[in-house]
Design a protein around this motif. Sequence first.
Motif, PDB file in Angstrom:
ATOM      1  N   VAL A  46      13.185  -2.965 -33.130  1.00 16.88           N
ATOM      2  CA  VAL A  46      13.529  -3.666 -31.901  1.00 16.88           C
ATOM      3  C   VAL A  46      12.391  -4.648 -31.650  1.00 16.88           C
ATOM      4  O   VAL A  46      11.238  -4.241 -31.509  1.00 16.88           O
ATOM      5  N   LEU A  47      12.734  -5.933 -31.643  1.00 14.32           N
ATOM      6  CA  LEU A  47      11.748  -6.983 -31.399  1.00 14.32           C
ATOM      7  C   LEU A  47      12.068  -7.642 -30.066  1.00 14.32           C
ATOM      8  O   LEU A  47      13.224  -7.972 -29.791  1.00 14.32           O
ATOM      9  N   LEU A  48      11.048  -7.843 -29.256  1.00 12.57           N
ATOM     10  CA  LEU A  48      11.217  -8.503 -27.971  1.00 12.57           C
ATOM     11  C   LEU A  48      10.392  -9.781 -27.987  1.00 12.57           C
ATOM     12  O   LEU A  48       9.189  -9.749 -28.269  1.00 12.57           O
ATOM     13  N   ARG A  49      11.073 -10.909 -27.723  1.00 10.27           N
ATOM     14  CA  ARG A  49      10.418 -12.210 -27.774  1.00 10.27           C
ATOM     15  C   ARG A  49      10.525 -12.935 -26.441  1.00 10.27           C
ATOM     16  O   ARG A  49      11.524 -12.808 -25.743  1.00 10.27           O
ATOM     17  N   GLU A  50       9.497 -13.701 -26.152  1.00 14.02           N
ATOM     18  CA  GLU A  50       9.543 -14.711 -25.103  1.00 14.02           C
ATOM     19  C   GLU A  50       9.438 -16.035 -25.835  1.00 14.02           C
ATOM     20  O   GLU A  50       8.403 -16.330 -26.431  1.00 14.02           O
ATOM     21  N   GLY A  51      10.514 -16.773 -25.843  1.00 18.39           N
ATOM     22  CA  GLY A  51      10.539 -17.986 -26.654  1.00 18.39           C
ATOM     23  C   GLY A  51      10.384 -17.603 -28.112  1.00 18.39           C
ATOM     24  O   GLY A  51      11.114 -16.760 -28.624  1.00 18.39           O
ATOM     25  N   ARG A  52       9.376 -18.165 -28.756  1.00 16.58           N
ATOM     26  CA  ARG A  52       9.131 -17.856 -30.174  1.00 16.58           C
ATOM     27  C   ARG A  52       8.065 -16.785 -30.361  1.00 16.58           C
ATOM     28  O   ARG A  52       7.782 -16.385 -31.481  1.00 16.58           O
ATOM     29  N   GLU A  53       7.470 -16.344 -29.245  1.00 17.69           N
ATOM     30  CA  GLU A  53       6.376 -15.370 -29.324  1.00 17.69           C
ATOM     31  C   GLU A  53       6.891 -13.937 -29.286  1.00 17.69           C
ATOM     32  O   GLU A  53       7.670 -13.579 -28.397  1.00 17.69           O
ATOM     33  N   LEU A  54       6.414 -13.129 -30.220  1.00 14.31           N
ATOM     34  CA  LEU A  54       6.734 -11.714 -30.220  1.00 14.31           C
ATOM     35  C   LEU A  54       5.820 -11.026 -29.211  1.00 14.31           C
ATOM     36  O   LEU A  54       4.595 -11.114 -29.312  1.00 14.31           O
ATOM     37  N   ILE A  55       6.438 -10.353 -28.237  1.00 15.14           N
ATOM     38  CA  ILE A  55       5.632  -9.673 -27.217  1.00 15.14           C
ATOM     39  C   ILE A  55       5.814  -8.157 -27.241  1.00 15.14           C
ATOM     40  O   ILE A  55       5.067  -7.435 -26.583  1.00 15.14           O
ATOM     41  N   GLY A  56       6.806  -7.661 -27.996  1.00 15.60           N
ATOM     42  CA  GLY A  56       7.023  -6.223 -28.064  1.00 15.60           C
ATOM     43  C   GLY A  56       7.710  -5.808 -29.349  1.00 15.60           C
ATOM     44  O   GLY A  56       8.440  -6.597 -29.955  1.00 15.60           O
ATOM     45  N   HIS A  57       7.458  -4.577 -29.760  1.00 20.03           N
ATOM     46  CA  HIS A  57       8.028  -4.043 -30.998  1.00 20.03           C
ATOM     47  C   HIS A  57       8.171  -2.529 -30.874  1.00 20.03           C
ATOM     48  O   HIS A  57       7.382  -1.861 -30.213  1.00 20.03           O
ATOM     49  N   GLY A  58       9.155  -1.999 -31.553  1.00 22.20           N
ATOM     50  CA  GLY A  58       9.311  -0.571 -31.758  1.00 22.20           C
ATOM     51  C   GLY A  58      10.244  -0.376 -32.934  1.00 22.20           C
ATOM     52  O   GLY A  58      11.050  -1.253 -33.252  1.00 22.20           O
ATOM     53  N   SER A  59      10.121   0.757 -33.612  1.00 22.22           N
ATOM     54  CA  SER A  59      11.042   1.040 -34.713  1.00 22.22           C
ATOM     55  C   SER A  59      11.407   2.515 -34.707  1.00 22.22           C
ATOM     56  O   SER A  59      10.727   3.338 -34.095  1.00 22.22           O
ATOM     57  N   ILE A  60      12.499   2.805 -35.395  1.00 28.87           N
ATOM     58  CA  ILE A  60      12.944   4.180 -35.557  1.00 28.87           C
ATOM     59  C   ILE A  60      13.330   4.359 -37.015  1.00 28.87           C
ATOM     60  O   ILE A  60      14.071   3.547 -37.574  1.00 28.87           O
ATOM     61  N   VAL A  61      12.769   5.384 -37.637  1.00 30.20           N
ATOM     62  CA  VAL A  61      12.994   5.644 -39.060  1.00 30.20           C
ATOM     63  C   VAL A  61      13.511   7.069 -39.223  1.00 30.20           C
ATOM     64  O   VAL A  61      13.295   7.922 -38.364  1.00 30.20           O
ATOM     65  N   GLN A  62      14.192   7.311 -40.320  1.00 33.54           N
ATOM     66  CA  GLN A  62      14.690   8.661 -40.565  1.00 33.54           C
ATOM     67  C   GLN A  62      13.598   9.536 -41.155  1.00 33.54           C
ATOM     68  O   GLN A  62      12.887   9.132 -42.070  1.00 33.54           O
ATOM     69  N   ARG A  63      13.497  10.744 -40.607  1.00 33.33           N
ATOM     70  CA  ARG A  63      12.633  11.783 -41.146  1.00 33.33           C
ATOM     71  C   ARG A  63      13.407  13.088 -41.128  1.00 33.33           C
ATOM     72  O   ARG A  63      14.436  13.199 -40.465  1.00 33.33           O
ATOM     73  N   ARG A  64      12.887  14.078 -41.845  1.00 32.44           N
ATOM     74  CA  ARG A  64      13.454  15.424 -41.797  1.00 32.44           C
ATOM     75  C   ARG A  64      12.432  16.321 -41.112  1.00 32.44           C
ATOM     76  O   ARG A  64      11.296  16.453 -41.563  1.00 32.44           O
ATOM     77  N   LEU A  65      12.848  16.893 -39.993  1.00 35.53           N
ATOM     78  CA  LEU A  65      12.053  17.907 -39.321  1.00 35.53           C
ATOM     79  C   LEU A  65      12.758  19.230 -39.529  1.00 35.53           C
ATOM     80  O   LEU A  65      13.996  19.291 -39.491  1.00 35.53           O
ATOM     81  N   THR A  66      12.008  20.284 -39.748  1.00 34.90           N
ATOM     82  CA  THR A  66      12.582  21.602 -39.965  1.00 34.90           C
ATOM     83  C   THR A  66      12.296  22.475 -38.755  1.00 34.90           C
ATOM     84  O   THR A  66      11.160  22.527 -38.262  1.00 34.90           O
ATOM     85  N   HIS A  67      13.354  23.130 -38.284  1.00 28.43           N
ATOM     86  CA  HIS A  67      13.252  24.005 -37.119  1.00 28.43           C
ATOM     87  C   HIS A  67      14.221  25.159 -37.311  1.00 28.43           C
ATOM     88  O   HIS A  67      15.394  24.941 -37.631  1.00 28.43           O
ATOM     89  N   GLU A  68      13.711  26.360 -37.148  1.00 31.93           N
ATOM     90  CA  GLU A  68      14.523  27.568 -37.296  1.00 31.93           C
ATOM     91  C   GLU A  68      15.296  27.587 -38.612  1.00 31.93           C
ATOM     92  O   GLU A  68      16.482  27.906 -38.655  1.00 31.93           O
TER      93      GLU A  68
END
Length: 177
Positions: A46-68
């Motif tokens: 997820v990129l957030l821009r004001e005009g051409r400037e990048l002002i924010g970023h976040g990403s989500i990737v797949q992982r495997r978590l083990t529980h029970e």
Amino acid sequence: MTDLLVTHTADLGHPDLTAARALLDEVFEGDFSDEDWDHSLGGVHVLLREGRELIGHGSIVQRRLTHEGRALRTGYVEGVAVRADRRRRGHAGRIMAELERVARSAYELGALSASDEGAAFYAARGWQRWQGPTSVFAPEGVRRTEEDDDSVFVLPGTARLDRTGALICDWRNGDAW
């Protein structure tokens, strides 16, 4: 006016990737390693821009978590940052709303490791602090990660969770969580 772009790593060009890495280096004041950057790649950004400037970023990737005894398909949030001079305007909330939408739509649960500064922000959004012990499937076997016990948060989805139970993440270079 801000523009929000939601896209996969594969669809980001070199200029966007370079700008995202520079933003993360700036926001984390040089404490964002090559491994941290690698952890942010291969999923949805997820990129957030004001005009051409990048002002924010976040990403989500797949992982495997083990529980029970179950491996859970997990959307793991990485590289969330908003430029210092653009904070307190709801930008991080916009970024997280998109990451949470992806987590709820594509994964059994969402997870992240929060800094002390970010913990209240995530809790206010409905993320729940993991209360049980954390570990990693390291090359030598399961290894406890006591230093991460208080920083792991989950966004419950379809997986049944006992937040007081053990949670084990898959191995990767750099920080386990």
